[in-house]
Design an enzyme around this catalytic site. Structure first.
Site, mmCIF file in Angstrom:
data_model
loop_
_atom_site.group_PDB
_atom_site.id
_atom_site.type_symbol
_atom_site.label_atom_id
_atom_site.label_comp_id
_atom_site.label_asym_id
_atom_site.label_seq_id
_atom_site.Cartn_x
_atom_site.Cartn_y
_atom_site.Cartn_z
ATOM 1 N N GLY A 15 0.825 -1.204 0.000
ATOM 2 C CA GLY A 15 0.000 0.000 0.000
ATOM 3 C C GLY A 15 0.860 1.255 0.000
ATOM 4 O O GLY A 15 1.939 1.289 0.592
ATOM 5 N N ARG B 49 -18.561 12.242 14.796
ATOM 6 C CA ARG B 49 -19.280 11.711 13.639
ATOM 7 C C ARG B 49 -20.372 10.717 13.998
ATOM 8 O O ARG B 49 -21.455 10.741 13.425
ATOM 9 C CB ARG B 49 -18.276 11.044 12.698
ATOM 10 N N HIS C 82 -17.651 5.123 5.878
ATOM 11 C CA HIS C 82 -16.503 5.956 5.556
ATOM 12 C C HIS C 82 -15.170 5.358 5.969
ATOM 13 O O HIS C 82 -14.178 5.451 5.242
ATOM 14 C CB HIS C 82 -16.704 7.307 6.246
ATOM 15 N N GLU D 83 -4.953 2.873 8.642
ATOM 16 C CA GLU D 83 -6.310 2.359 8.819
ATOM 17 C C GLU D 83 -6.331 0.836 8.924
ATOM 18 O O GLU D 83 -7.270 0.252 9.452
ATOM 19 C CB GLU D 83 -7.205 2.829 7.659
ATOM 20 N N ARG E 7 -13.596 7.241 15.151
ATOM 21 C CA ARG E 7 -12.452 8.108 14.863
ATOM 22 C C ARG E 7 -12.910 9.558 14.749
ATOM 23 O O ARG E 7 -13.933 9.847 14.151
ATOM 24 C CB ARG E 7 -11.777 7.688 13.557
#
Lengths: 124, 647
Positions: free
Chosen positions: B41, B338, B409, B433, B443
């Site tokens: 990654g 959130r 998300h 992540e 988060r």
């Protein structure tokens, strides 16, 4: 919306490519251009044909993975956006849309509409 | 039997990391040259780790599925990156950032890791400024800040609504320098399909060249998974289309335990779903909540008028608007975390106040801010987001409020790691992540960029050295060993199997079915019944997939259908583990909301007595119930309390 698509098909870098004609129907104007290609691909798979390869990733206009020449313009008729942010409301019912990979020696075709852009990483 | 050892150093929390760095071993330059590291990654975690380890002198190989490392989905992060600089003199500090992050995560993160994250946050800003990242500045030249959810200070550094892109370009530029130097070798359009374990240690990977289909073996002394989260298990999410959980999942099946898989973040401000043919949900940055006010009408007749387009939002007078976040949470208002904002939107829509035809949307209104600051200021702050909104929805958000609704998300869960960021497999690391460690059950905004870069620039480069210092005698890894042989064969067999099914359903059709199961049953609200149902349905869908999926084309070519099928096969297992984990956790915390466990006001009701632990799952074989281990969470530096954003 019903649309006629002329799409560049080329199985790999060495093969000779050509345009194929496809039709898609009942496309909502709120559909994005790439979602329209998704719909075409599902149809093609259901018909036992090879789906059209095209690059895409974030689909929110930032990663730069999508490309495409649409009706002769990079990223299509809308301005200041990437292809993934182009929506079908920018076209009219019954339109013929020509979809090609980038035509440049620096970006050879990998398959269909996918090109090799590693040249960018060399100059950055 | 897994041995779960967090390896958190002793001592006061503020001294742990400094002391630990002094205690761990390091590798000399002469030996670094002999050691190989694989990184999977190239987002902020992977790119920062690869460039830093390359600069240190290790031999690094870095793999990404895109055509260039700079396309990783970190690029799409919009709002900003947190740091405890206290430039605003608003009484911010490392401790306050640490405290806000633990509290925002609803007390389900490991204290020592979070403190370290807050501690190195300031280094990140200095490092990125030195790279030339164009953070927004005040007129006088000093760095500007804005506020994000879950904080009462302004500590978020930003570059318009494109902070992730600018940070990634910084990391990518550093990475490119190493690639040019030869310390890092980059493999774009390569997907890692398995992790190879030799004598109990991670020693390499099996990859597929996405252009030619060639299956390759790569050996290394250590392997780092930086492949992001698994939100695409829901099909519709704000993740990039190609984001997937496969390398983490393969690591899990090879013995790396998976922690808190059910902790999923549903982001409150995304553009609502428009139809069944949608492929992707688009985020509207949380930063918009600095100046946007969220509301729905107070009267149901106004809702009806909006849905039938007899009224516009601007026709509804101030006194008939319900600014429900400001009403319910006076202290934080529109800047609650959130999970809280998402649930509040769902609550209003479930009660029938959704403002669009589907009933699944609320307003995010900038009128007050535009009146106060003028359109130019709003344009300077959020111009690109407003443009994006207009391109997608065909409405002008300067004139009419945005319509938004929550969407999947981010995944707080991920591979379990110890204080060194090492998984339960020696030599196998997970950063960003892909690991579970810093965000608990929710988060905070602008903390993903912080964590990816903290892990890659400032944590892993030290901790991996300690491990590798014991490996300096190990020669280059032999990729002809039976372990590599076996792993390569497993990958090839799986691909052959997928191509041989020749069923009737395209990959995306089955993926959408999985997404519906997950969203309806393992989404914003979960119950014992919904989760039990999900587990059954996912099992059935998995069988359906292996009998009836239609994967066109062959392996030895560029084949996007095959890529998707391989990833979906893993999502069909991962989704089940998420449901199993959610079913096990008989409490509500952060993004994990079990309807059975809520306060009379509808807030998440934790059970610290029984669930103040990290749920760690060990793979036990195909269709076997995974085994649960627990890491008890002890909070020494702060007092655990019910989250309160009201006063």
């Amino acid at each position: 919306m019903n649309l006629k698509l002329k799409i560049w098909r080329q199985p790999n870098a060495k093969a000779k490519g050509k345009f194929e004609v496809y039709h898609v129907e009942n496309i909502s104007p709120d559909t994005s251009f790439l979602e329209m290609l998704d719909i075409l691909n599902i149809n093609l798979i259901n018909e036992g044909k090879e789906p059209v390869a095209f690059d895409h990733d974030c689909r929110e206009g930032i990663c730069g993975m999508c490309s495409l020449h649409i009706n002769g313009h990079a990223h299509g008729p809308d301005t200041e956006i990437t292809t993934c942010q182009l929506h079908m409301r920018k076209f009219k019912d019954g339109d013929t849309i020509v979809i090609e990979p980038w035509r440049s020696a620096a970006f050879p075709v990998i398959k269909d509409l996918v090109v090799d852009r590693t040249a960018f990483d060399k100059i950055l | 039997m897994l041995k779960i050892e967090s390896k958190v150093p002793q001592g006061p929390i503020a001294d742990k990391w400094t002391k630990y760095k002094g205690d761990i071993k390091i590798v000399s330059p002469a030996n670094k040259r002999k050691l190989d590291i694989i990184i999977i990654g190239t987002g902020l975690g992977g790119a920062s780790a690869a460039s830093t380890l390359g600069e240190l002198g290790y031999n690094v190989k870095v793999f990404c599925i895109s055509d260039s490392p700079r396309r990783a989905h970190s690029i799409a992060a919009q709002g900003g990156i947190n740091a405890a600089k206290n430039y605003q003199n608003d009484n911010d500090s490392v401790f306050r950032l640490f405290y806000d992050t633990i509290k925002g995560g609803d007390y389900r993160a490991r204290e020592a890791n979070v403190y370290r994250l807050a501690e190195v946050s300031n280094l990140i800003i200095d490092h990125c400024v030195a790279q030339g990242v164009p953070f927004a500045r005040e007129y006088g030249g000093t760095l500007d800040n804005r506020s994000f959810g879950g904080a009462q200070v302004s500590r978020t550094f930003y570059a318009r609504g494109q902070t992730g892109q600018q940070l990634l370009l910084g990391a990518y530029a550093s990475l490119n320098r190493q690639i040019a130097k030869g310390s890092v070798k980059s493999y774009p359009r390569h997907e890692v399909l398995d992790v190879v374990i030799v004598d109990g240690k991670a020693r390499g990977v099996i990859t597929r060249n996405l252009v030619t289909g060639e299956i390759e073996r790569h050996g290394a002394h250590a392997v780092v998974i930086a492949s992001g989260g698994y939100g695409n298990v829901f099909f519709l999410s704000t993740n990039a289309m190609n984001s997937n959980g496969s390398s983490a999942w393969q690591a899990y099946k090879r013995g790396a335990a998976f922690a808190n898989p059910c902790f999923t973040q549903i982001h409150p401000t995304c553009i609502p779903v428009h139809g069944t043919q949608q492929s992707k949900l688009t985020l509207m940055s949380e930063s918009l909540r600095n100046d946007g006010r969220i509301w729905v009408p107070k009267k149901l007749e106004d809702v009806e008028a909006l849905r039938t387009k007899k009224k516009k939002a601007s026709d509804i007078p101030e006194e008939d608007r319900d600014y429900y976040l400001e009403r319910r949470y006076p202290a934080f208002g529109n800047l609650v975390p959130r999970d809280v904002a998402s649930r509040a939107a769902k609550e209003r829509c479930d009660a029938g106040y959704g403002v669009n035809e589907t009933g699944l949307a609320v307003f995010l209104d900038f009128k007050t801010a535009i009146d106060r600051l003028g359109e130019d200021v709003i344009k300077a702050r959020y111009g690109n987001l407003f443009q994006m909104y207009e391109k997608i929805t065909d409405t002008n958000p300067y004139k009419e409020p945005m319509m938004i609704y929550p969407a999947v998300h981010y995944t707080m869960g991920g591979l379990w790691v110890d204080y060194n960021l090492m998984t339960t497999v020696p030599g196998l690391y997970a950063i960003g992540e892909a690991n579970f460690s810093d965000h608990g059950a929710n988060r905070l905004g602008a903390s993903a960029l912080m964590q990816g870069l903290a892990d890659g620039y400032f944590v892993l480069p030290y901790t991996i050295g300690d491990y590798l210092s014991h490996d300096i005698q190990t020669p280059k890894i032999d990729t002809t060993s039976k372990e590599f042989e076996e792993a390569e064969k497993a990958v090839k067999d799986k691909i052959a199997k997928l191509l041989s099914i020749k069923g009737s359903q395209p990959v995306d059709v089955i993926h959408k079915k999985l997404g519906n199961i997950m969203w309806d049953n393992v989404g914003m609200a979960r119950t014992k019944e919904s989760l039990t149902k999900a587990i059954e349905e996912i099992k059935a869908l998995r069988e359906e997939f292996w009998k009836d999926v239609k994967v066109t084309g062959a392996n030895d070519e560029f084949n996007q259908e095959l890529e998707k099928a391989i990833r979906l096969a893993d999502f069909l297992e991962l989704g089940e583990l998420m449901a199993i984990d959610a079913l096990n956790r008989n409490e509500s915390c952060g993004g994990h909301f079990r309807e059975e466990y809520q306060t009379p006001e509808g807030e998440a009701l934790r059970d610290d007595e029984n669930y103040a632990y990290v749920a760690i799952w060990e793979y036990k074989g195909e269709n076997q119930q995974p085994e649960l281990y627990k890491e008890d969470l002890k909070f020494e530096a702060i007092k655990v309390a019910q989250r309160n954003y009201k006063d």
